[in-house]
Design a protein around this motif. Structure first.
Motif, PDB file in Angstrom:
ATOM      1  N   ASN A 184       0.823  -1.210   0.000  1.00  0.00           N
ATOM      2  CA  ASN A 184       0.000   0.000   0.000  1.00  0.00           C
ATOM      3  C   ASN A 184       0.857   1.259   0.000  1.00  0.00           C
ATOM      4  OD1 ASN A 184      -2.412  -1.383  -0.007  1.00  0.00           O
ATOM      5  ND2 ASN A 184      -2.636  -1.383   2.221  1.00  0.00           N
ATOM      6  N   ASN A 188       1.047   4.021  -3.207  1.00  0.00           N
ATOM      7  CA  ASN A 188       0.476   5.344  -2.961  1.00  0.00           C
ATOM      8  C   ASN A 188       1.496   6.470  -2.917  1.00  0.00           C
ATOM      9  OD1 ASN A 188      -2.560   5.113  -2.451  1.00  0.00           O
ATOM     10  ND2 ASN A 188      -1.757   3.447  -1.192  1.00  0.00           N
ATOM     11  N   ASN A 189       2.745   6.156  -3.199  1.00  0.00           N
ATOM     12  CA  ASN A 189       3.723   7.244  -3.318  1.00  0.00           C
ATOM     13  C   ASN A 189       4.745   6.899  -4.381  1.00  0.00           C
ATOM     14  OD1 ASN A 189       5.692   5.549  -2.274  1.00  0.00           O
ATOM     15  ND2 ASN A 189       5.691   6.471  -0.238  1.00  0.00           N
ATOM     16  N   ASP A 234       4.432  12.064  -0.750  1.00  0.00           N
ATOM     17  CA  ASP A 234       4.144  11.601  -2.104  1.00  0.00           C
ATOM     18  C   ASP A 234       5.392  11.211  -2.884  1.00  0.00           C
ATOM     19  OD1 ASP A 234       1.170  12.126  -2.361  1.00  0.00           O
ATOM     20  OD2 ASP A 234       1.874  14.084  -1.696  1.00  0.00           O
TER      21      ASP A 234
END
Length: 256
Positions: A184, A188-189, A234
């Motif tokens: 995950n 997500n980055n 990010d």
């Protein structure tokens, strides 16, 4: 440990040439102007302190000459005769080198260190990226907790993935590799390094009363902070020299 007693009992060293240890090998080497002839009991005292699965050898040489090797499985009579002949040939001004080497065999994610100072120095030899990569390497089984036993360590330290103490102590930790959480984070980055790792921030956040060198603890804490930032920001990039992180800000206008 008795290796210290042995190395100091045979003479007064004028130089410590090697004193280092990693997860697979321990080596200490002293240089002497002259030494007393060790006995069979002196060597047996050392070997009795070596773990049964490890292999210990003592090398004695003059300058860069061929070494006499004493091993636990040696015929001590033959080895001691060779050593006696070596010392008879010693001339004033020549250095006598005495090296103790231990090849370590580890299993079940249990690793042993003969010196806490060597363990601290080994950890501090890594920059943050190298340390994360090392603990993500195939030296370790990432499906179970890692136990590090250090001969002269005082107290215990425990984290999500690591347990550090002087000897085995049963724990109730049911460790499971956090594959989903790592996946995950990676999805997500945009990280140049996180996707290659098998560690998380909490693996380097310790609890317990273990007496750890402050600079070693700070090395673990620094890596934990980097991994925390990398799991929420990010964009992240980590090299030996620098750590870059960026959080993307999304602006949105709404009607008042």
């Amino acid at each position: 440990m008795k290796y210290n007693s042995f190395l100091n009992s045979i003479g007064t060293p004028n130089e410590i040439k090697i004193f280092e240890e990693d997860f697979s090998e321990f080596t200490v080497e002293y240089s002497y102007p002259t030494i007393l002839m060790p006995t069979e009991e002196n060597f047996k005292d050392i070997f009795t302190e070596i773990r049964g699965s490890d292999i210990c050898s003592v090398y004695l040489s003059i300058e860069q000459g061929e070494a006499v090797v004493i091993k636990d499985d040696n015929n001590f009579t033959s080895g001691l005769n060779d050593l006696k002949n070596l010392l008879v040939s010693h001339e004033e001004g020549e250095k006598i080198n005495v090296k103790l080497n231990v090849y370590k065999n580890s299993n079940d994610n249990q690793f042993y260190f003969y010196s806490k100072d060597c363990f601290f120095n080994y950890i501090k030899s890594f920059d943050s990226l190298s340390l994360a990569n090392f603990f993500s390497s195939n030296i370790f089984n990432h499906n179970s907790k890692v136990y590090i036993f250090i001969n002269d360590f005082v107290g215990t330290l425990n984290s999500n993935k690591f347990f550090i103490s002087a000897q085995y102590q049963p724990t109730e930790d049911n460790y499971e590799y956090p594959e989903k959480r790592i996946s995950n984070i990676v999805s997500n980055n945009h990280s140049s390094f996180f996707g290659k790792l098998h560690v998380l921030p909490e693996d380097f956040i310790f609890s317990g009363n273990g007496e750890i060198d402050l600079s070693t603890l700070e090395r673990f804490q620094r890596l934990a902070k980097i991994l925390i930032i990398s799991s929420v920001f990010d964009i992240t990039d980590l090299t030996k020299e620098s750590f870059f992180y960026k959080l993307m800000v999304i602006s949105q206008s709404v009607n008042p």
